[in-house]
Design a protein around this motif. Structure first.
Motif, PDB file in Angstrom:
ATOM      1  N   GLN A 239       2.066   2.142  -3.174  1.00 29.49           N
ATOM      2  CA  GLN A 239       0.755   2.526  -4.134  1.00 29.49           C
ATOM      3  C   GLN A 239       0.847   1.398  -5.350  1.00 29.49           C
ATOM      4  O   GLN A 239       0.507   1.528  -6.357  1.00 29.49           O
TER       5      GLN A 239
ATOM      6  N   ARG B 278      -0.644 -13.559  -2.379  1.00 29.50           N
ATOM      7  CA  ARG B 278      -1.527 -12.398  -2.070  1.00 29.50           C
ATOM      8  C   ARG B 278      -2.415 -12.519  -0.933  1.00 29.50           C
ATOM      9  O   ARG B 278      -2.635 -11.656   0.009  1.00 29.50           O
TER      10      ARG B 278
ATOM     11  N   THR C 257      -1.428  -1.540  -4.405  1.00 32.18           N
ATOM     12  CA  THR C 257      -2.379  -2.266  -4.031  1.00 32.18           C
ATOM     13  C   THR C 257      -3.447  -2.460  -5.364  1.00 32.18           C
ATOM     14  O   THR C 257      -3.546  -1.401  -5.949  1.00 32.18           O
ATOM     15  N   GLY C 258      -3.728  -3.679  -5.719  1.00 33.19           N
ATOM     16  CA  GLY C 258      -4.496  -4.262  -6.698  1.00 33.19           C
ATOM     17  C   GLY C 258      -3.773  -4.108  -8.045  1.00 33.19           C
ATOM     18  O   GLY C 258      -4.394  -4.576  -9.214  1.00 33.19           O
ATOM     19  N   LYS C 259      -2.511  -3.875  -7.957  1.00 32.83           N
ATOM     20  CA  LYS C 259      -1.398  -4.233  -9.247  1.00 32.83           C
ATOM     21  C   LYS C 259      -1.273  -5.755  -9.211  1.00 32.83           C
ATOM     22  O   LYS C 259      -1.313  -6.363  -8.410  1.00 32.83           O
ATOM     23  N   ARG C 260      -0.843  -5.957 -10.593  1.00 35.53           N
ATOM     24  CA  ARG C 260      -0.468  -7.314 -10.775  1.00 35.53           C
ATOM     25  C   ARG C 260       1.069  -7.503 -10.491  1.00 35.53           C
ATOM     26  O   ARG C 260       1.909  -7.209 -11.227  1.00 35.53           O
TER      27      ARG C 260
ATOM     28  N   ALA D 203       0.967  -1.235   0.015  1.00 32.75           N
ATOM     29  CA  ALA D 203      -0.200  -0.185   0.137  1.00 32.75           C
ATOM     30  C   ALA D 203       1.008   1.241   0.018  1.00 32.75           C
ATOM     31  O   ALA D 203       0.616   2.352  -0.690  1.00 32.75           O
TER      32      ALA D 203
END
Length: 65
Positions: free
Chosen positions: A25, A42, A27-30, A22
């Motif tokens: 920055q 994950r 978060t949510g990335k592959r 986080a």
């Protein structure tokens, strides 16, 4: 806490892999995260504690075709 991120010593104010992701920055990335030469799934980012001088490798998945 000092961590080695992709081979470079850096200071972070985090306690888990999820917090580190986080703070970067990501978060949510592959991405794939490795802690001290062990892949961290994950699903375990939030429960995987970091310790001073851990060696973290983060790589981005790149699609192509």
């Amino acid at each position: 806490m000092q961590l080695y991120l992709n081979g470079e010593a850096q200071e972070f104010n985090v306690t888990t892999v999820a917090e580190l992701v986080a703070s970067l920055q990501l978060t949510g990335k592959r991405i794939a995260v490795e802690r001290n030469e062990q892949i961290v799934p994950r699903s375990r980012h939030a429960e995987t504690a970091l310790e001073e001088f851990d060696r973290i490798e983060i790589v981005h998945a790149i699609g192509g075709g």
